[in-house]
Structure formats: C-alpha cells, structure tokens
Motif scaffolding. Structure first.
Motif, PDB file in Angstrom:
ATOM      1  N   THR A 142       3.678 -16.634  26.475  1.00 61.13           N
ATOM      2  CA  THR A 142       4.043 -15.366  25.863  1.00 61.13           C
ATOM      3  C   THR A 142       3.099 -14.240  26.297  1.00 61.13           C
ATOM      4  O   THR A 142       2.138 -14.476  27.028  1.00 61.13           O
ATOM      5  CB  THR A 142       3.930 -15.467  24.324  1.00 61.13           C
ATOM      6  N   THR A 143       3.403 -13.040  25.793  1.00 61.23           N
ATOM      7  CA  THR A 143       2.461 -11.920  25.796  1.00 61.23           C
ATOM      8  C   THR A 143       2.459 -11.357  24.383  1.00 61.23           C
ATOM      9  O   THR A 143       3.366 -11.652  23.588  1.00 61.23           O
ATOM     10  CB  THR A 143       2.889 -10.799  26.767  1.00 61.23           C
ATOM     11  N   THR A 144       1.479 -10.553  24.056  1.00 54.16           N
ATOM     12  CA  THR A 144       1.393  -9.997  22.699  1.00 54.16           C
ATOM     13  C   THR A 144       2.508  -8.999  22.425  1.00 54.16           C
ATOM     14  O   THR A 144       2.928  -8.832  21.283  1.00 54.16           O
ATOM     15  CB  THR A 144       0.043  -9.287  22.486  1.00 54.16           C
ATOM     16  N   TRP A 145       3.021  -8.342  23.452  1.00 48.97           N
ATOM     17  CA  TRP A 145       3.998  -7.261  23.277  1.00 48.97           C
ATOM     18  C   TRP A 145       5.449  -7.709  23.448  1.00 48.97           C
ATOM     19  O   TRP A 145       6.354  -6.893  23.394  1.00 48.97           O
ATOM     20  CB  TRP A 145       3.694  -6.129  24.264  1.00 48.97           C
ATOM     21  N   ARG A 201       8.381 -13.036  20.042  1.00 49.07           N
ATOM     22  CA  ARG A 201       8.251 -13.009  18.580  1.00 49.07           C
ATOM     23  C   ARG A 201       9.500 -13.561  17.911  1.00 49.07           C
ATOM     24  O   ARG A 201       9.420 -14.328  16.955  1.00 49.07           O
ATOM     25  CB  ARG A 201       7.981 -11.577  18.093  1.00 49.07           C
ATOM     26  N   GLU A 253       1.193 -21.888  21.665  1.00 49.37           N
ATOM     27  CA  GLU A 253       1.413 -20.612  22.337  1.00 49.37           C
ATOM     28  C   GLU A 253       0.278 -20.336  23.319  1.00 49.37           C
ATOM     29  O   GLU A 253      -0.891 -20.534  23.000  1.00 49.37           O
ATOM     30  CB  GLU A 253       1.477 -19.504  21.285  1.00 49.37           C
ATOM     31  N   ASN A 275      -0.973 -17.220  25.849  1.00 49.16           N
ATOM     32  CA  ASN A 275      -0.800 -15.835  26.278  1.00 49.16           C
ATOM     33  C   ASN A 275      -1.116 -15.731  27.765  1.00 49.16           C
ATOM     34  O   ASN A 275      -2.253 -15.967  28.176  1.00 49.16           O
ATOM     35  CB  ASN A 275      -1.711 -14.916  25.461  1.00 49.16           C
ATOM     36  N   GLU A 309      -4.044 -13.666  29.036  1.00 49.97           N
ATOM     37  CA  GLU A 309      -5.404 -14.142  28.767  1.00 49.97           C
ATOM     38  C   GLU A 309      -5.745 -15.412  29.539  1.00 49.97           C
ATOM     39  O   GLU A 309      -6.913 -15.776  29.644  1.00 49.97           O
ATOM     40  CB  GLU A 309      -5.575 -14.407  27.264  1.00 49.97           C
TER      41      GLU A 309
END
Length: 86
Positions: free
Chosen positions: A16-19, A24, A39, A41, A44
C-alpha cells in the motif's frame, strides 16, 4: 527477486501507500470479513516497491496483494481475495 516472502496460509500481504483510497477501502472490507493481512508501505520499504513494480509491468500500482501460493493480484475485490484464500 527481492526479499519479499509469501504470507502464511490464510492471510495476505498487502502492499500500500498512505494516500491510497483503494487500499483503505480494501483494508476495511478485509477487516469486516475477518481476512488476516499484513500491510507493507511501498514508500517506506524499497524491496516492496521493487516487488510491486515487478508484478505490475514496472508500475507501482497499489493495492497489490501477495497470496500464500506466491501469486499476486492488483486491486482485487474482497470477493476475489476470499475466493483465492478458500
């Protein structure tokens, strides 16, 4: 290949990415269905970004899920995830 390893039976690894809104949404659907996931990222974890690019024709497309059998799916529905794990 990178050091990315397939998840334990019955669970998935979700890149995933945070955005990412699709990430989500899928996480909330998997939570509701009781599907176990870890999960990662890709912003990161460099190995994770490399893996996602490898399975998506050079693109960092998320969510990308890695299944216990080593296969991957890009932006699957929760029904597809459930079917793949059953």
């Amino acid at each position: 290949m990178s050091t990315i390893e397939a998840p334990a039976a019955g669970s998935v690894t979700m890149f995933t990415t945070t955005w990412c809104g699709y990430c989500r949404r899928l996480k909330s659907q998997m939570d509701r269905e009781g599907i176990s996931y870890s999960e990662v990222n890709i912003e990161e974890v460099p190995d994770a970004a490399e893996y996602v690019m490898q399975v998506n024709g050079g693109n960092q497309t998320v969510p990308t899920l890695l299944f216990p059998d080593g296969s991957a799916a890009t932006n699957p529905s929760v029904a597809e995830v459930k079917a793949k794990l059953s």
